[in-house]
Scaffold this active site. Sequence first.
Site, PDB file in Angstrom:
ATOM      1  N   GLY A   1      -4.112 -47.884 -15.923  1.00  0.00           N
ATOM      2  CA  GLY A   1      -3.194 -48.748 -16.651  1.00  0.00           C
ATOM      3  C   GLY A   1      -3.387 -48.575 -18.143  1.00  0.00           C
TER       4      GLY A   1
ATOM      5  CB  THR B   1     -12.299 -50.037 -13.774  1.00  0.00           C
ATOM      6  OG1 THR B   1     -11.585 -50.936 -12.918  1.00  0.00           O
ATOM      7  CG2 THR B   1     -11.445 -49.739 -14.977  1.00  0.00           C
TER       8      THR B   1
ATOM      9  CB  ALA C   1     -16.903 -55.254 -14.487  1.00  0.00           C
TER      10      ALA C   1
ATOM     11  CB  ILE D   1     -25.455 -50.942 -16.716  1.00  0.00           C
ATOM     12  CG1 ILE D   1     -25.618 -50.670 -18.226  1.00  0.00           C
ATOM     13  CG2 ILE D   1     -24.484 -49.938 -16.078  1.00  0.00           C
ATOM     14  CD1 ILE D   1     -24.365 -50.806 -19.056  1.00  0.00           C
TER      15      ILE D   1
ATOM     16  CG  ASN E   1     -21.620 -48.588  -9.994  1.00  0.00           C
ATOM     17  OD1 ASN E   1     -21.892 -47.467 -10.438  1.00  0.00           O
ATOM     18  ND2 ASN E   1     -21.293 -48.778  -8.725  1.00  0.00           N
TER      19      ASN E   1
ATOM     20  CB  THR F   1     -18.089 -47.605 -12.035  1.00  0.00           C
ATOM     21  OG1 THR F   1     -18.959 -48.732 -12.161  1.00  0.00           O
ATOM     22  CG2 THR F   1     -17.895 -47.276 -10.571  1.00  0.00           C
TER      23      THR F   1
ATOM     24  CD  GLN G   1     -13.881 -47.441 -16.907  1.00  0.00           C
ATOM     25  OE1 GLN G   1     -13.148 -47.804 -17.818  1.00  0.00           O
ATOM     26  NE2 GLN G   1     -13.400 -46.915 -15.809  1.00  0.00           N
TER      27      GLN G   1
ATOM     28  N   GLY H   1     -18.675 -56.130 -21.190  1.00  0.00           N
ATOM     29  CA  GLY H   1     -17.636 -55.174 -20.803  1.00  0.00           C
ATOM     30  C   GLY H   1     -17.931 -53.804 -21.393  1.00  0.00           C
TER      31      GLY H   1
ATOM     32  CD  GLU I   1     -10.397 -52.156 -23.587  1.00  0.00           C
ATOM     33  OE1 GLU I   1     -11.087 -53.134 -23.927  1.00  0.00           O
ATOM     34  OE2 GLU I   1      -9.156 -52.175 -23.586  1.00  0.00           O
TER      35      GLU I   1
END
Length: 729
Positions: free
Chosen positions: A240, A469, A511, A614, A616, A619, A623, A688, A691
């Site tokens: 997305g 994600t 997450a 963190i 995972n 993943t 990212q 997060g 990004e």
Amino acid sequence: MTIHTRMDDADRRNRLDDMAQGVLSTAMDRPDGPLKVSGRAPYAHEVQPEGMLHGVFVRAPRIGRVVSLDDAAARAMDGVETVVTDDRLLRNPAQGTANEAPVQGPREVFYVGQPIALVVARTFETARAAALSVGVEIADAERAPVAPQDYDSPDKKQSSQGDLDAAMRDAAVTVDRMYTTPAHSSAPMEPHAAIAEWDGDRLTLRGSLQMLKFNRNELADSLGIDPKNLRILSPYVGGGFGSKLGVAPEAVAAAIAAQETGRPVGVALSRQQVFEATMRRSETRQRVRLAADAEGRLTGIGHDAWVSNLPDESYSEPVTQATPFTYRGENRVIGHHVARVSRTCAGSVRAPGEAVGITVFEIAMDELAHAAGIDPVELRRRNIPDRDPTKDIPFSSNMLAQALDAGAAAFGWDDSRPAPGSRREGEWMIGQGMASAVRVNNLAEAKARVTLNPDGTALVETDMTDIGTGSYAILTQIAAEMLGLPPERVEVRLGDTDLPPGSGSGGSVGASSSGSAVFLACQGVRERLAEAMGVAETDLTLKDGQAIADNRSTPLGDVIDGPVEALGHIEPGKTSKAVRQATWGAYFAEVAVNSVTGETRVRQMHGTFAAGRILNAKTARSQCLGGMTFGIGMALTEELMHDARDGHVVNRDLAEYHIPVNADVPQITVELLMEERDPWTNPMQAKGIGELGICGAAAAIINAIHQATGVRVRDLPATLDKVMAGLED
Ligand code: MOS
């Protein structure tokens, strides 16, 4: 039972470390991975109901006012069912967490390519041919210019402290430069699509959306229906990057067409339509002023940003979002200016703000390092503030120094400051560059339900999305950790508005926010079990389907005789204002620039990142890899171009809009500072990371090009022509 937590204080309990089941934080594979690689995780347009019709948009060939649509030929075509020209059709997608209908009405055209009608036919091919046959008459109307011109009030915002002009005057070293970044497109792998099906007054929409609880309200509001009568399903979303935060024209059009025809209707956008009729990142102009003493300590910072959007949009790219707190410098001016343009809607594209703001700022910091004769890593180290210098509040944690040090060591950073252009291998000029990574951290309200069964299986349910994600993996891990279950005994159901509303995926909050809701729900389940056993929840150990307390080990089935269910509910609170929350990192790149062609090849790239716990490792790394790959594109090739005459998107597909391919991307290494915990953020002490990896990545490459060649590119991307022009000077 509901466990409800507002983050009003730091949560220092650190429960997940105490449990140490060894599931959370590991690089666990995605449970949905096999489904994805074998095509069994269907996207929105792949679950087609019997008798589904296909809708294709008629789009405006120019800006103005729609006078008439001649759809006689279209309606006469065999297989065409109807042509929808309803005033509820969307003009632009909804922004972010709009939660209400975006601007509607197809009569006014504000950008080329705007959807103005939907042709509905039995096949996609017929609908497309019919849509192209519709004659559109558009009259001139007063519109904003097609390129940014007037940026001034009423959209001008400015904040300042101290006296920047004096700081610039008195500084030993200064930088005062103008930079530009072009517009970008999200171009997610899965194009936007929706299938709508009515059952009486109840609508089910399969969509490709990021934020379902908001999307439900946006869609219901657009259609004028009660959100209770609307169910949205988005269990698998093929990316997305912000372009699916809000409902877009295809969802509303599919719903109207399905109502009108009494049949299910699917609308799948073509790649060109995604480029032209969803979201773009605004182009930016940025002026950066830096004032420093002879040791490179900043005394002043100026950061002005000029961006654009359509006249009726309140969103504008928050370019300077991290400028108030990233570096020291008591005299500070931050300006934000918006121009109104007749171009595709500007909205969120991966890491809105920092993606381009930090990138430009970090190029300016490199210019300062060169002007001051200071190693760029050292320059940044010297400018890390003790507190948020603008708000005068503490950082929840500031890991920039650690990221710089660890990253420089992992990369093998050459701090000898070789003269630009001094390293050569034949016709290739070699250079290294670096940049800091910064991204604000936020928590969003989220709910999740967890059910533990006596057979030692658990079910996690929320309308949270997984847009590629890793939500399925992360939420599985959190529940497995909390309930002492192997991950394969945890099932996670997502992407359905009938489930408790999670945070959605956006702004890197998914997450940690939805995960916190799952964490709290699991805590609720644990409290119920503890109660049944007559012990305190904190004295309860759950492991391998056994409940252990007071040296007794009891199979779960003996503790509970039926499913135990709890709801977790997390909300942001005072900690969002009491402390400055951000994630941190550092990028390092080595490039080779061809002295004959001006071509830049990235040879090596490294990023070190800190984002609290963190959840995972795999993943999270993915990212960051993705973000740095975006960074390569931003630095070298990505540029959404608008025609100077009518503002239409010129390069509207992946053949013309150049994103990095495998051959452009070297082996990227990612290092995660796994030990960080941030108790101010949420009960899991996570932040997060989605990004973070794009926020400044391109600057490391631009700075490396300068080190390699002496050419300073200030207008991104650093295409061959710009590098060659610099080399010839
Ligand atoms: Mo993001 S650009 O907030 O999906």
